[in-house]
Scaffold this motif. Structure first.
Motif, mmCIF file in Angstrom:
data_model
loop_
_atom_site.group_PDB
_atom_site.id
_atom_site.type_symbol
_atom_site.label_atom_id
_atom_site.label_comp_id
_atom_site.label_asym_id
_atom_site.label_seq_id
_atom_site.Cartn_x
_atom_site.Cartn_y
_atom_site.Cartn_z
ATOM 1 N N LYS A 2 -3.599 19.772 22.989
ATOM 2 C CA LYS A 2 -2.528 19.940 23.961
ATOM 3 C C LYS A 2 -3.058 19.775 25.378
ATOM 4 C CE LYS A 2 -2.948 24.974 24.439
ATOM 5 N NZ LYS A 2 -2.242 26.261 24.329
ATOM 6 N N ASN A 3 -2.155 19.433 26.285
ATOM 7 C CA ASN A 3 -2.539 19.281 27.677
ATOM 8 C C ASN A 3 -2.866 20.636 28.298
ATOM 9 O OD1 ASN A 3 -2.141 16.568 27.494
ATOM 10 N ND2 ASN A 3 -0.212 16.532 28.609
ATOM 11 N N ILE A 4 -3.820 20.628 29.215
ATOM 12 C CA ILE A 4 -4.184 21.845 29.930
ATOM 13 C C ILE A 4 -4.117 21.581 31.425
ATOM 14 C CG2 ILE A 4 -5.691 22.629 28.067
ATOM 15 C CD1 ILE A 4 -8.076 21.849 29.872
ATOM 16 N N GLY A 5 -4.105 22.658 32.190
ATOM 17 C CA GLY A 5 -4.135 22.544 33.639
ATOM 18 C C GLY A 5 -5.489 22.977 34.160
ATOM 19 N N VAL A 6 -6.028 22.219 35.104
ATOM 20 C CA VAL A 6 -7.356 22.503 35.658
ATOM 21 C C VAL A 6 -7.252 22.621 37.172
ATOM 22 C CG1 VAL A 6 -9.734 21.703 35.901
ATOM 23 C CG2 VAL A 6 -8.477 21.242 33.785
ATOM 24 N N ALA A 7 -7.902 23.638 37.721
ATOM 25 C CA ALA A 7 -7.992 23.797 39.171
ATOM 26 C C ALA A 7 -9.415 23.504 39.615
ATOM 27 C CB ALA A 7 -7.600 25.211 39.585
ATOM 28 N N VAL A 8 -9.572 22.616 40.585
ATOM 29 C CA VAL A 8 -10.877 22.311 41.166
ATOM 30 C C VAL A 8 -10.918 22.953 42.549
ATOM 31 C CG1 VAL A 8 -12.477 20.516 41.909
ATOM 32 C CG2 VAL A 8 -11.031 20.143 39.894
ATOM 33 N N SER A 21 -12.673 12.978 37.825
ATOM 34 C CA SER A 21 -12.838 12.960 36.368
ATOM 35 C C SER A 21 -11.643 13.604 35.678
ATOM 36 C CB SER A 21 -14.127 13.689 35.972
ATOM 37 O OG SER A 21 -15.265 13.012 36.472
ATOM 38 N N CYS A 22 -11.222 14.764 36.189
ATOM 39 C CA CYS A 22 -10.071 15.455 35.594
ATOM 40 C C CYS A 22 -8.816 14.593 35.664
ATOM 41 C CB CYS A 22 -9.832 16.786 36.308
ATOM 42 S SG CYS A 22 -11.063 18.056 35.962
ATOM 43 N N ALA A 23 -8.650 13.886 36.778
ATOM 44 C CA ALA A 23 -7.458 13.057 36.956
ATOM 45 C C ALA A 23 -7.406 11.913 35.950
ATOM 46 C CB ALA A 23 -7.421 12.505 38.379
ATOM 47 N N GLN A 24 -8.566 11.537 35.387
ATOM 48 C CA GLN A 24 -8.625 10.420 34.447
ATOM 49 C C GLN A 24 -8.590 10.870 32.985
ATOM 50 O OE1 GLN A 24 -11.989 7.882 35.489
ATOM 51 N NE2 GLN A 24 -11.632 8.266 37.652
ATOM 52 N N GLU A 64 0.513 29.575 36.866
ATOM 53 C CA GLU A 64 0.612 29.696 35.405
ATOM 54 C C GLU A 64 0.370 28.374 34.684
ATOM 55 O OE1 GLU A 64 5.495 29.252 35.110
ATOM 56 O OE2 GLU A 64 4.527 31.180 34.705
ATOM 57 N N ARG A 65 0.430 27.265 35.404
ATOM 58 C CA ARG A 65 0.159 25.966 34.783
ATOM 59 C C ARG A 65 -1.339 25.687 34.641
ATOM 60 N NH1 ARG A 65 3.482 22.382 38.952
ATOM 61 N NH2 ARG A 65 2.580 24.002 40.303
ATOM 62 N N ILE A 66 -2.161 26.524 35.260
ATOM 63 C CA ILE A 66 -3.612 26.326 35.258
ATOM 64 C C ILE A 66 -4.258 27.203 34.193
ATOM 65 C CG2 ILE A 66 -5.722 26.568 36.615
ATOM 66 C CD1 ILE A 66 -3.882 24.227 37.430
#
Length: 222
Positions: A2-8, A21-24, A64-66
């Protein structure tokens, strides 16, 4: 998957690489980028197309999306966002060095354990083929019982000066030697360090009030 949310958190040299990298990665469904420099945010939000763009790391991590966090700020600023991610039970990757204070390190580790989070330090050398092969040889017993390891690492003057200018509390040794310390501790997994003896001196980086070379001997419990 499943898709996940990442915060940089932090858009310096490494942070921008992580964000790109995350964007790709197709599995990253939501991406947050955070930096205290609004100019960097404006520049990278256009190329990365992040869903969340903010100067406040709490806003990014609390969203909450992260579900996962990458902390790539300067060393002095690792503690706040890493602690928050651990408190929220979100896995967090912290660029090396972990933090510059042992109490802060213990606190992050304790909070991660309490809240079911995972805290990782970005020791990328472990993923280089030559170091992986060495680790596999140690684990397979090809080298017998490893009783001593010797490592050395060099850094250019340009890198050392960049480190000295970037942070008042970081030295070229902290920035670079930490890789070698991590690798040897990894190879010696299962053994506990009981004593460290170190000497350093300053010549090239004396104008920055920094040591520019360091030797250390680590003694293990066996």
């Amino acid at each position: 998957m499943k898709n996940i949310g990442v915060a940089v958190i932090g858009l310096g040299g490494i942070g921008t690489l992580r964000a790109h990298s995350c964007a790709q990665i197709p599995q990253v469904g939501h991406l947050a980028i955070c930096d205290i420099d609004p100019g960097k945010l404006d520049k990278f939000s256009e190329t990365i197309k992040a869903d969340i763009v903010t100067e406040n790391y709490e806003e990014a991590i609390n969203d909450e999306r992260i579900q996962a966090v990458i902390v790539s700020t300067d060393e002095e600023s690792h503690y706040g966002p890493a602690k928050l991610a651990a408190e929220l039970g979100k896995p967090v990757l912290i660029e090396k060095p972990f933090v510059l204070n042992l109490d802060e390190a213990d606190d992050i580790i304790a909070k991660a354990k309490q809240n079911g989070s995972l805290a990782f330090v970005g020791y990328t050398q472990r993923f280089r083929k030559r170091y992986l092969l060495a680790k596999e040889s140690v684990e397979a017993g090809h080298l017998g019982d490893v009783v001593m390891a010797f490592g050395k690492i060099y850094v250019t003057r340009a890198v050392g000066e960049a480190v000295a200018r970037r942070s008042p509390n970081t030295t070229p040794s902290i920035n670079t030697l930490t890789y070698m310390v991590d690798l040897i501790l990894w190879y010696m997994e299962g053994k506990t360090p009981v004593e460290v003896y170190a000497r350093s001196a300053s010549k090239v980086f004396k104008p920055y009030n920094r040591d520019d070379f360091q030797w250390m001997i680590v003694t293990f419990d066996d």
